[in-house]
Design a protein around this motif. Structure first.
Motif, mmCIF file in Angstrom:
data_model
loop_
_atom_site.group_PDB
_atom_site.id
_atom_site.type_symbol
_atom_site.label_atom_id
_atom_site.label_comp_id
_atom_site.label_asym_id
_atom_site.label_seq_id
_atom_site.Cartn_x
_atom_site.Cartn_y
_atom_site.Cartn_z
ATOM 1 N N VAL A 1 1.108 -1.347 0.075
ATOM 2 C CA VAL A 1 -0.052 -0.267 0.102
ATOM 3 C C VAL A 1 0.972 1.151 0.205
ATOM 4 C CG1 VAL A 1 -2.078 1.408 1.626
ATOM 5 C CG2 VAL A 1 -1.527 -0.827 0.894
ATOM 6 N N GLN B 1 0.113 3.789 -3.311
ATOM 7 C CA GLN B 1 -0.566 4.017 -2.399
ATOM 8 C C GLN B 1 -1.000 5.839 -3.406
ATOM 9 O OE1 GLN B 1 0.226 7.217 1.023
ATOM 10 N NE2 GLN B 1 1.746 6.822 0.791
ATOM 11 N N PHE C 1 -6.753 2.203 -2.314
ATOM 12 C CA PHE C 1 -6.437 1.081 -1.568
ATOM 13 C C PHE C 1 -7.757 1.458 -0.568
ATOM 14 C CE2 PHE C 1 -1.685 -0.063 -3.531
ATOM 15 C CZ PHE C 1 -2.582 -1.197 -3.771
ATOM 16 N N PRO D 1 -11.677 3.054 0.623
ATOM 17 C CA PRO D 1 -10.441 3.263 -0.309
ATOM 18 C C PRO D 1 -10.852 5.117 -0.568
ATOM 19 C CG PRO D 1 -12.721 2.186 -1.973
ATOM 20 C CD PRO D 1 -13.320 2.417 -0.077
#
Length: 451
Positions: free
Chosen positions: A136, A140, A145, A168
């Motif tokens: 992540v 990102q 996410f 998310p």
């Protein structure tokens, strides 16, 4: 504000190459930039002063607009150039713009059942958590996410779903890490913790459906596939349920795909685990699933006999069967010829190996076929009543306008263009080697003022 009504062949052209690309724009950077209201006076090259009228007509060569009338009210300009880019003389600027691709959304669903914890401080969970957080953190800025966890909790006597999530978003690492670091085994450690994944998947579904973005959406299942209905019943029945739910996610409009990280089960693996993982992976990409061998089932009717009954397993399976609108003596999921997709199965549960497999899974997400024109340097939106005037070309080949969204292009909002069917597949498969040309006349385009 002046309006540009187009009657000739000069068109606004955008070029998109790949999923993150530069767009070439002509006659769009501001179709009104430099255009003066059509009042009496000098009209440009070759212009003469006209009398009255509600607007102006023009003729041009190579996109140069020649105003031959003078105005009264209205102020509309009709462009009748015979080809080429409309130049700054005509009021439309050629510009190079940067396109921000529509980003994918991935909800990671992790299992907090007892099989994930050897002790209160050891087990698969404690290797998986830093692996997920590392991926992540790395991605990102490219992927929106979110994360969710689930477990079947018997603290109140009957088993209830304990579900937690972080919705998310882009650059969501800090929020995900804070939540994930706070999760762990049910307390006190050793409490009976079941795996009702079929109850958790609809929660993820609701979150992804409520998400307002139009990029591709995925659920990532991190599982050994040993799911249940908050009991210790027949393993085939909850496996049938989650296979059905993943098929249902994919068959929605818009589709929700599923990525599967198959965690090795070193404790007490059952015979059907590898086949269930493969079924989930195939269902997640729209391919066929097969009846697991060794499960005691060889036909769809066998699922009915094994799974329909009065016990907890039977009641839960039957409830899904009824809500799905299924009839007859058959299975929940549809079983056909098995597809070619595979789960991402780490060879071990070390953090490094898990990072590799999770990253690989995320990187298989194809480029989005949604192009957000409001993210341009000079943002634009499109007049949805005039789409037939526009032209879209994929690597030079014309893509048809398709209001039915089956195979072609369409504006799904006044700022978002999407490719459908084979046009989308071609774009995704060729990546940056493919070019997408959008040729829109000025009267189709409306500029958006930046704040």
């Amino acid at each position: 504000m002046n309006h540009l009504a187009y009657t000739g062949r000069a068109r606004a052209t955008l070029l998109v190459a790949g999923s993150a690309a530069a767009l070439w724009l002509g006659a769009v950077g501001g179709c009104t930039a430099g255009v003066k209201p059509s009042t009496a006076g000098q009209g440009g090259s070759g212009a003469t002063v006209g009398q009255g009228g509600s607007g102006a007509t023009g003729g041009g060569t190579g996109g140069r607009v020649v105003v031959t009338g003078s105005g009264g009210g209205g102020g509309d300009i009709v462009m009748t150039g015979t080809g080429g880019m409309i130049t700054a003389d005509g009021g439309c600027m050629a510009d190079q713009l940067t396109h921000t691709p529509t980003l994918p959304t991935v909800m990671i669903l992790v299992d907090l059942s007892g099989s994930e914890f050897d002790t209160a401080t050891t087990g698969v969970f404690f290797n998986l958590r830093p692996a997920v957080e590392q991926v992540v953190m790395q991605l990102q800025g490219q992927v929106r996410f979110g994360i969710a966890s689930f477990v079947g909790d018997h603290a109140s006597g009957s088993c209830k779903l304990d579900y937690q999530q972080v919705a998310p978003d882009l650059n969501n690492y800090s929020n995900i890490k804070t939540a994930y670091d706070s999760w762990g085994p049910l307390q006190p450690y050793g409490s009976k913790a079941d795996t009702p994944m079929s109850a958790a998947i609809p929660m993820v579904e609701a979150t992804l459906q409520a998400d307002a973005t139009n990029g591709p959406k995925y659920m990532m299942l991190v599982t050994d596939s040993e799911t249940d209905f908050c009991d210790d019943g027949n393993a085939l029945c909850p496996a049938d349920a989650i296979t059905y739910e993943v098929q249902n996610l994919y068959n929605q409009t818009p589709s929700i795909g599923t990525l599967v990280i198959g965690i090795p089960d070193t404790s007490s693996p059952n015979q059907i685990e590898p086949q269930v993982l493969k079924n989930l992976a195939n269902a997640g990409v729209g391919q066929g699933t097969g009846i697991p061998t060794g499960s005691g089932a060889s036909t769809a009717t066998d699922f009915w006999y094994q799974c329909n009954g009065s016990m907890t397993t039977g009641m839960s399976w039957q409830s899904l069967f009824t809500s799905a609108g299924r009839t007859g003596m058959t299975s929940l999921a549809n079983y056909t010829t098995v597809g070619t997709a595979s789960a991402f199965t780490p060879s071990d549960t070390s953090t490094a190996t898990l990072v590799t497999q999770i990253s690989t899974a995320v990187n298989t997400i194809p480029p989005s076929c949604v192009f957000d024109l409001s993210t341009l340097n000079n943002p634009i939106k499109v007049d949805l009543t005039k789409l037939s005037e526009g032209g879209v070309f994929l690597n030079g080949a014309s893509v048809p306008l398709d209001p039915n969204n089956m195979n072609g292009w369409d504006m799904i909002s006044d700022t978002e263009l999407e490719l459908f069917g084979s046009a989308c597949t071609t774009y995704q498969n060729t990546g940056s080697t493919e070019s997408l040309n959008l040729e829109f006349p000025c009267d189709l385009v409306i500029t958006i003022d930046k704040p």
